[in-house]
Design a protein around this motif. Structure first.
Motif, mmCIF file in Angstrom:
data_model
loop_
_atom_site.group_PDB
_atom_site.id
_atom_site.type_symbol
_atom_site.label_atom_id
_atom_site.label_comp_id
_atom_site.label_asym_id
_atom_site.label_seq_id
_atom_site.Cartn_x
_atom_site.Cartn_y
_atom_site.Cartn_z
ATOM 1 N N ILE A 85 36.361 -66.168 -13.036
ATOM 2 C CA ILE A 85 35.852 -65.585 -14.281
ATOM 3 C C ILE A 85 34.689 -64.666 -13.973
ATOM 4 O O ILE A 85 33.716 -65.072 -13.342
ATOM 5 N N ILE A 129 35.829 -54.510 -2.769
ATOM 6 C CA ILE A 129 35.706 -54.917 -4.186
ATOM 7 C C ILE A 129 34.229 -55.163 -4.511
ATOM 8 O O ILE A 129 33.721 -54.725 -5.535
ATOM 9 N N LEU A 171 42.301 -63.774 -10.891
ATOM 10 C CA LEU A 171 42.328 -65.128 -10.316
ATOM 11 C C LEU A 171 41.720 -65.165 -8.913
ATOM 12 O O LEU A 171 41.777 -66.191 -8.236
ATOM 13 N N MET A 187 43.259 -62.105 -1.293
ATOM 14 C CA MET A 187 42.292 -61.669 -0.270
ATOM 15 C C MET A 187 41.579 -62.859 0.374
ATOM 16 O O MET A 187 40.513 -62.710 0.945
ATOM 17 N N CYS A 201 40.178 -65.472 -0.887
ATOM 18 C CA CYS A 201 39.049 -66.112 -1.553
ATOM 19 C C CYS A 201 39.378 -67.577 -1.857
ATOM 20 O O CYS A 201 38.572 -68.470 -1.577
HETATM 21 N N1 PFF Z 1 38.060 -62.702 -10.039
HETATM 22 C C1 PFF Z 1 36.852 -61.937 -10.161
HETATM 23 C C2 PFF Z 1 36.763 -61.402 -11.559
HETATM 24 O O1 PFF Z 1 37.747 -61.504 -12.310
HETATM 25 O O2 PFF Z 1 35.739 -60.867 -11.934
HETATM 26 C C3 PFF Z 1 36.779 -60.829 -9.124
HETATM 27 C C4 PFF Z 1 37.152 -61.278 -7.750
HETATM 28 C C5 PFF Z 1 36.391 -62.252 -7.112
HETATM 29 C C6 PFF Z 1 38.278 -60.779 -7.125
HETATM 30 C C7 PFF Z 1 36.766 -62.716 -5.854
HETATM 31 C C8 PFF Z 1 38.672 -61.226 -5.889
HETATM 32 C C9 PFF Z 1 37.905 -62.193 -5.269
HETATM 33 F F1 PFF Z 1 38.267 -62.628 -4.110
#
Ligand code: PFF
Length: 451
Positions: A28, A105, A223, A227, A229
């Motif tokens: 989020i 990103i 989500l 990548m 995460c």
């Molecule tokens: N999911 C996060 C958002 O919706 O703001 C952005 C993000 C965080 C993308 C971590 C990818 C990641 F690995």
């Protein structure tokens, strides 16, 4: 190459709820509240929402569970997880692509997160500077970007448990409640109905290959998938945790917040007659002040909203930096402090052209030749959609075809007593449905681009 670190040394989530909140904190963020509305606005509103929900359920959820399992299996980072299962192979490049994507990103994300911080003060004091004037001023947006990167560094330096969990636990529920209040105001504005129709009544004839790729990319972005995460976050889970329920919780809350963001933005957008701006990356920052101006104590409510949004963004940037840090610390044996500062310096340099590409600050960066996109738009499209989709594609192939199924099933069933009946469904999705769908969408897009 193994890490030689015990689970205790790497750290573990203090509780199951702690993990869910931290993973939800990663998921989020600006992706739900800033990126989702204007991407939906650009791609037909309801039709996009419809595709997005399908992508979450059929692609996002299985890949989320796969990433968590890959990470927890040997408690390794995005690169190490592939290396632990297929040593010496090129598969670790998938993790490496994730690390690069994380930095990219993080760079443009910090620009928008910086705006959010700026809007806390601006809203609180009732400053009337327009969004355009705000975003085009280098003396405002560049220091704010740097500030946000710095903030992320400070938290990540502290390690998983001190840093990440503590924030997520307290603040996410408050953000949720504040959104409910603002939605009530938005949908009760005069003329809000047209926004609801735009958001909820799909015109499926508007769907193109690009719409599908945008929805798929948005699902992964939101989500935090594709990548490494969730591989990294899964690596801090214990074998007692139920990966499947955890994944479902995170996906549910993340999707709920994105869908709510649509209910927040579109009714107010149409009520103000601003619908022509529905695909503008500045959408959020243009529409919200209109809502705040129509509620009692709007300045305070608005400032609180931007504060919580900045914190939601922070719990996401923490996870972006954590992917890179866990890799450098585990695999390259860097000190945590060195890893975070060097990554931050590179990210800041990369963030500069993004910051300068908005609202005419540097016109050449605002409109890149041939592709008709701003630099930030290009970074967002490339690393927020394409490389995430490629990463998710390769992760599902690795999980479905390369990882020995007896081991992957054993990993998934640890902590999940009712795994057996759903195993065939998950296998089918990860082996066939996910790779094929993502591949077709990518090829279709590539074909249309070069045609
Ligand atoms: N999911 C996060 C958002 O919706 O703001 C952005 C993000 C965080 C993308 C971590 C990818 C990641 F690995």
């Amino acid at each position: 190459m193994t890490t030689g670190k015990s689970v205790q040394e790497r750290g573990e989530w203090s509780s199951k709820v702690g993990f869910i909140l931290a993973a939800a904190g990663s998921a989020i963020g600006l992706g739900n509240i800033w990126r989702f509305p204007y991407t939906a606005g650009e791609h037909g509103g309801a039709a996009f929402l419809f595709l997005y929900l399908i992508c979450i359920a059929l692609l996002g959820l299985p890949i989320m569970i796969a990433e968590l399992a890959l990470g927890r299996y040997r408690h390794r980072n995005a690169v190490g997880a592939f290396e632990a299962i297929k040593p010496g192979s090129a598969w670790k490049l998938v993790g490496f692509l994730g690390v690069i994507t994380g930095i990219c990103i993080w760079s443009f994300y910090s620009v928008i997160a910086g705006y959010t911080v700026g809007f806390i003060g601006k809203t609180l004091i009732g400053n009337t500077l327009s969004y355009e004037a705000f975003a085009s001023n280098p003396w405002i947006s560049i220091p704010l970007t740097a500030f946000f990167i710095f903030l992320t560094v400070i938290v990540v330096q502290g390690g998983v448990r001190n840093g990440i969990e503590r924030w997520a636990k307290i603040l996410m529920p408050i953000l949720f409640l504040l959104m409910v209040v603002l939605i009530i105001r938005s949908v009760t504005m005069k003329g809000a109905g047209a926004g609801l129709v735009f958001y909820l009544k799909p015109d499926l004839t508007k769907i193109t290959g690009k719409t599908v790729l945008a929805a798929l990319g948005q699902a992964f972005f939101s989500l935090s998938l594709g990548m490494g995460c969730m591989i990294t976050y899964g690596s801090y889970l214990s074998k007692k945790d139920n990966l499947i329920t955890s994944g479902c919780f995170v996906a549910f809350f993340d999707t709920l917040i994105a869908v709510m963001a649509g209910f927040l933005i579109f009714p107010a957008l149409f009520a103000q007659g601003m619908e022509a701006q529905r695909h503008d990356p500045g959408l959020l920052f243009k529409v919200l002040p209109q809502i705040f101006s129509q509620i009692p104590g709007g300045n305070l409510v608005g400032a609180s909203f931007f504060l919580l949004l900045a914190i939601a963004a922070l719990t996401s940037t923490i996870s972006l930096l954590e992917v890179v840090t866990a890799y450098l610390v585990d695999e390259k044996h860097w000190l945590r402090r060195r890893a975070v500062w060097i990554t931050a310096a590179v990210t800041f340099l990369l963030a500069l052209p993004s910051a300068m590409s908005q609202e005419g600050m540097v016109p050449a960066l605002g409109q890149l030749p041939l592709i008709n996109m701003s630099f930030l738009g290009l970074m967002n499209w490339t690393f927020g959609n394409i490389t995430l989709a490629i990463g998710a594609l390769l992760t599902s192939i690795f999980f479905g075809w390369i990882w020995k199924s007896s081991i992957s099933h054993a990993e998934l069933s640890e902590g999940c007593p009712w795994y057996r009946p759903i195993a065939p469904v998950l296998s089918f999705l990860l082996k066939f449905f996910c790779p094929l769908t993502i591949l077709v969408v990518l090829i279709f897009f590539l074909y249309n681009t070069i045609k």
